[in-house]
Design an enzyme around this catalytic site. Structure first.
Site, PDB file in Angstrom:
ATOM      1  N   ASP A  44       0.906  -1.200  -0.175  1.00 15.80           N
ATOM      2  CA  ASP A  44       0.095  -0.028   0.032  1.00 15.80           C
ATOM      3  C   ASP A  44       0.978   1.243  -0.063  1.00 15.80           C
ATOM      4  OD1 ASP A  44      -2.236   1.643   0.475  1.00 15.80           O
ATOM      5  OD2 ASP A  44      -1.776   1.851   2.380  1.00 15.80           O
ATOM      6  N   ASP A  95      -0.111   5.243   1.129  1.00 17.61           N
ATOM      7  CA  ASP A  95      -0.447   5.912   2.094  1.00 17.61           C
ATOM      8  C   ASP A  95      -0.477   5.469   3.322  1.00 17.61           C
ATOM      9  OD1 ASP A  95      -0.876   8.314   0.491  1.00 17.61           O
ATOM     10  OD2 ASP A  95      -3.047   7.596   0.250  1.00 17.61           O
ATOM     11  N   ASP A 152      -3.092  12.626   0.420  1.00 19.10           N
ATOM     12  CA  ASP A 152      -4.432  13.705   0.128  1.00 19.10           C
ATOM     13  C   ASP A 152      -4.578  14.752   1.186  1.00 19.10           C
ATOM     14  OD1 ASP A 152      -5.138  11.972  -1.940  1.00 19.10           O
ATOM     15  OD2 ASP A 152      -6.524  10.772  -0.831  1.00 19.10           O
ATOM     16  N   ASP A 174      -5.099   3.236  -3.170  1.00 20.23           N
ATOM     17  CA  ASP A 174      -6.073   3.803  -3.458  1.00 20.23           C
ATOM     18  C   ASP A 174      -5.838   5.460  -3.474  1.00 20.23           C
ATOM     19  OD1 ASP A 174      -8.717   4.603  -4.277  1.00 20.23           O
ATOM     20  OD2 ASP A 174      -9.615   4.152  -2.383  1.00 20.23           O
ATOM     21  N   ASP A 203      -1.810  -0.856   5.929  1.00 23.15           N
ATOM     22  CA  ASP A 203      -2.365  -0.388   7.249  1.00 23.15           C
ATOM     23  C   ASP A 203      -4.029  -0.255   7.205  1.00 23.15           C
ATOM     24  OD1 ASP A 203      -3.150   2.798   6.678  1.00 23.15           O
ATOM     25  OD2 ASP A 203      -2.090   1.931   5.136  1.00 23.15           O
TER      26      ASP A 203
END
Length: 259
Positions: A22, A24, A33, A113, A195
């Protein structure tokens, strides 16, 4: 950040181990973001925009955020600078250094994402972009007016995931494509480092020889513990919580002795 020399492995033959990351709060130590919002003059979003978020439609919300930032005059350079300044999660660059020194054994992929611009920008700045064979994330590019335009990654039928991305679907398709390319089972083991709650779904693809690495005390860790305690049969993988990338390095070194 120190760049690693670019002698990346060839993209054809698969390595013994697949490591999925992943982005972030896994590779980087916060949400990208959230970090770019600090490029706004007031460094925060107005309440009306914060309150427009709908559960399961985060990509749609970020499209509005990026449009608002463009309307406020936030430039590409400002967004780029905000992304480059994001700190890596403790020990992650050491983990990448270790994986770099064993490129013949590890194939690296990002499933996130976030979006292409944030991830590519940060990995290039950190000097580790060449380590990754593939990055699966939401498309994002600047249009003629200077606005960063975000799109959903795909559509899917998974009821557990956000409307724009099912990481399990991505992982299944990737494993199938690598198996076809390699003419057989491509990896001895698969490792997933994450996470968040949306990292649970891909973890369910992992088998008993594979390992899920949830960041300790983050949503993925808490949810996996709940699944273990309720003895849900869907979860087959080993679970190894981590605080620092060094924890993952220590575990991989043990695996490497099992040649």
């Amino acid at each position: 950040m120190t760049a690693l020399s670019n002698n990346a492995p060839a993209a054809s033959g698969a390595r013994r181990f697949l490591v999925l990351f992943d982005f972030d709060e896994t590779i980087i130590n916060e949400s990208s973001d959230d970090a770019v919002v600090r490029a706004l003059p007031g460094q925060q979003l107005p309440d009306w925009l914060k309150n427009s978020f709908r559960e399961g439609h985060y990509n749609e919300h970020m499209q509005k955020v990026l449009a608002y930032m463009a309307d406020q005059g936030v430039s590409r350079d400002s967004i780029n600078s905000a992304v480059e300044k994001i700190s890596p999660t403790p020990g992650l660059l050491n983990l990448f250094q270790y994986l770099h020194s064993h490129q013949q054994d590890f194939e690296l992929v990002v499933i996130s994402d976030a979006n292409t611009f944030f991830i590519e920008t940060w990995l290039e700045r950190a000097g580790v972009r060449h380590l990754f064979r593939k990055i699966f994330t939401n498309p994002a590019s600047f249009d003629a007016t200077g606005r960063l335009v975000l799109l959903p990654f795909h559509s899917h039928s998974c009821s557990s995931c956000p409307d724009n991305m099912c990481k399990q679907a991505i992982l299944r398709e990737y494993l199938a494509s690598r198996q076809k390319e390699c003419g057989g089972s491509p990896f001895k083991r698969v490792f997933y480092v994450g996470d968040g709650a949306n990292d649970i779904c891909p973890s369910l693809v992992l088998g008993p020889q594979d390992t899920a690495f949830p960041r300790r005390n983050f949503p993925m860790h808490r949810l996996l513990l709940e699944m273990q305690q309720s003895q849900i049969a869907m979860l087959k993988a080993n679970i190894v919580p981590w605080v620092s990338g060094e924890d993952i390095v220590d575990w991989l070194k043990k695996i490497m002795t099992e040649r």
